[in-house]
Design an enzyme around this catalytic site. Structure first.
Site, PDB file in Angstrom:
ATOM      1  N   SER A 191      33.187  36.038  35.023  1.00  0.00           N
ATOM      2  CA  SER A 191      34.333  36.722  35.245  1.00  0.00           C
ATOM      3  C   SER A 191      34.282  37.665  36.764  1.00  0.00           C
ATOM      4  O   SER A 191      33.340  38.261  36.935  1.00  0.00           O
ATOM      5  CB  SER A 191      35.116  37.424  34.547  1.00  0.00           C
ATOM      6  OG  SER A 191      36.250  38.269  34.856  1.00  0.00           O
TER       7      SER A 191
ATOM      8  N   TYR B  13      34.366  44.316  28.029  1.00  0.00           N
ATOM      9  CA  TYR B  13      34.353  43.008  28.823  1.00  0.00           C
ATOM     10  C   TYR B  13      33.688  42.825  30.147  1.00  0.00           C
ATOM     11  O   TYR B  13      32.934  41.605  30.151  1.00  0.00           O
ATOM     12  CB  TYR B  13      35.861  42.586  28.930  1.00  0.00           C
ATOM     13  CG  TYR B  13      36.055  41.102  29.493  1.00  0.00           C
ATOM     14  CD1 TYR B  13      35.911  40.000  28.761  1.00  0.00           C
ATOM     15  CD2 TYR B  13      36.623  41.116  31.075  1.00  0.00           C
ATOM     16  CE1 TYR B  13      36.027  38.985  29.401  1.00  0.00           C
ATOM     17  CE2 TYR B  13      36.836  39.862  31.400  1.00  0.00           C
ATOM     18  CZ  TYR B  13      36.626  38.776  30.702  1.00  0.00           C
ATOM     19  OH  TYR B  13      36.743  37.544  31.309  1.00  0.00           O
TER      20      TYR B  13
END
Length: 283
Positions: free
Chosen positions: A167, A178
């Site tokens: 990501s 995350y």
């Protein structure tokens, strides 16, 4: 990062993929996190391009999705579509998924590691230790375990490709755990590529940016409830759009297109590379 129609900005690109007929003919492909979102789009496209695909997810919905992929038809008649439920946050779950795929298809040529996603969205000082650990288990360990479980099979046949999904949120607000997990996915990709290349195995990754998606059938965690939680989530959306040179979210088809390219023989001279798919945001 994927968002539902209620929270995402409009996109300008078509959601209809350009199918490369027969590109995955003769290939056995495993796609994790395949019950919805990017994983589902990748599985649908692999099947449409002639690949035998195994959809893996911990949600039983994956079997229904596999039925839909199977009945939708492919460019190569009678290509099997398989589905497996497994908890990929554990090595036992990853090993069971790989063994089920090998038992069904006879071999694995490509593994697409797509499991992951932000559970909570808030400044780091507001995360509890338990939430931090859950974020890491959700977005790092499924890729770590699946690579470990699949690699012996790929090495034994001296061929294969692993496509990890990282990501550009490694540089983003309100999701440090995350971001750390997806940074780990990048590191797995670049380090494992060095080890795997002598065995004829490629390891690559994409780094998606904000991606529009239908409402999730299975939620990752609690939805923002308070005004403060909604404001923190809005900061993520705003930063994601601002960081994109194209000032929009991508589509599921745009993410699947990049993943399928890297998974295909067209990318045979690419390994150890993380490709941002985020409208110019490099993460």
């Amino acid at each position: 990062m994927t968002t539902t129609a209620s929270s995402r900005p409009d996109t300008a690109a078509s959601s209809v993929p350009s199918v490369h007929h027969g590109r995955f003919a003769g290939k056995s492909v495993v796609v994790t996190g395949a019950a919805q979102g990017i994983g589902r789009s990748v599985a649908e496209r692999i099947a449409a391009e002639g690949g035998e695909v195994t959809l893996v997810d911990r949600a039983s919905l994956v079997h229904e999705v596999a039925d839909g992929v199977r009945t939708a038809g492919t460019t190569v008649p009678n290509i099997p579509v398989h589905s497996v439920t497994a908890d990929l946050e554990t090595f036992d779950g990853a090993l069971a998924a790989v063994e089920a795929a090998v038992a069904s298809a006879g071999r694995i040529d490509v593994v697409v590691n797509n499991v992951g996603g932000t559970i909570w969205a808030k400044p780091y000082e507001h995360y509890t230790p338990e939430e931090i650990e859950k974020e890491v288990r959700r977005s790092l360990f499924p890729t770590l375990w699946m690579c470990r479980a699949a690699l012996p099979h790929l090495i034994a046949q001296e061929s294969g490709t692993i496509v990890n999904v990282s990501s550009v949120a490694t540089r983003g607000v309100n999701r440090v755990p995350y971001a750390a997990s997806k940074g780990g996915v990048r590191a797995i990709t670049t380090a494992l590529a060095l080890e795997a290349a002598p065995h004829g195995v490629r390891v690559v990754a994409t780094a998606p940016g904000g991606t529009e998606a239908p409402p999730r059938a299975v939620q990752r965690g609690p939805l923002p409830a308070s005004d403060q939680e909604k404001a923190w989530y809005r900061q993520i959306v705003d930063q994601t759009v601002e960081s994109s040179l194209m000032k929009r979210y991508g589509t599921l088809a745009e993410q699947a297109a990049a993943i399928c390219f890297l998974a295909s023989d067209e990318a045979s001279y690419i390994t150890g590379t993380v490709l941002p798919v985020a409208g110019g945001d490099l993460g």
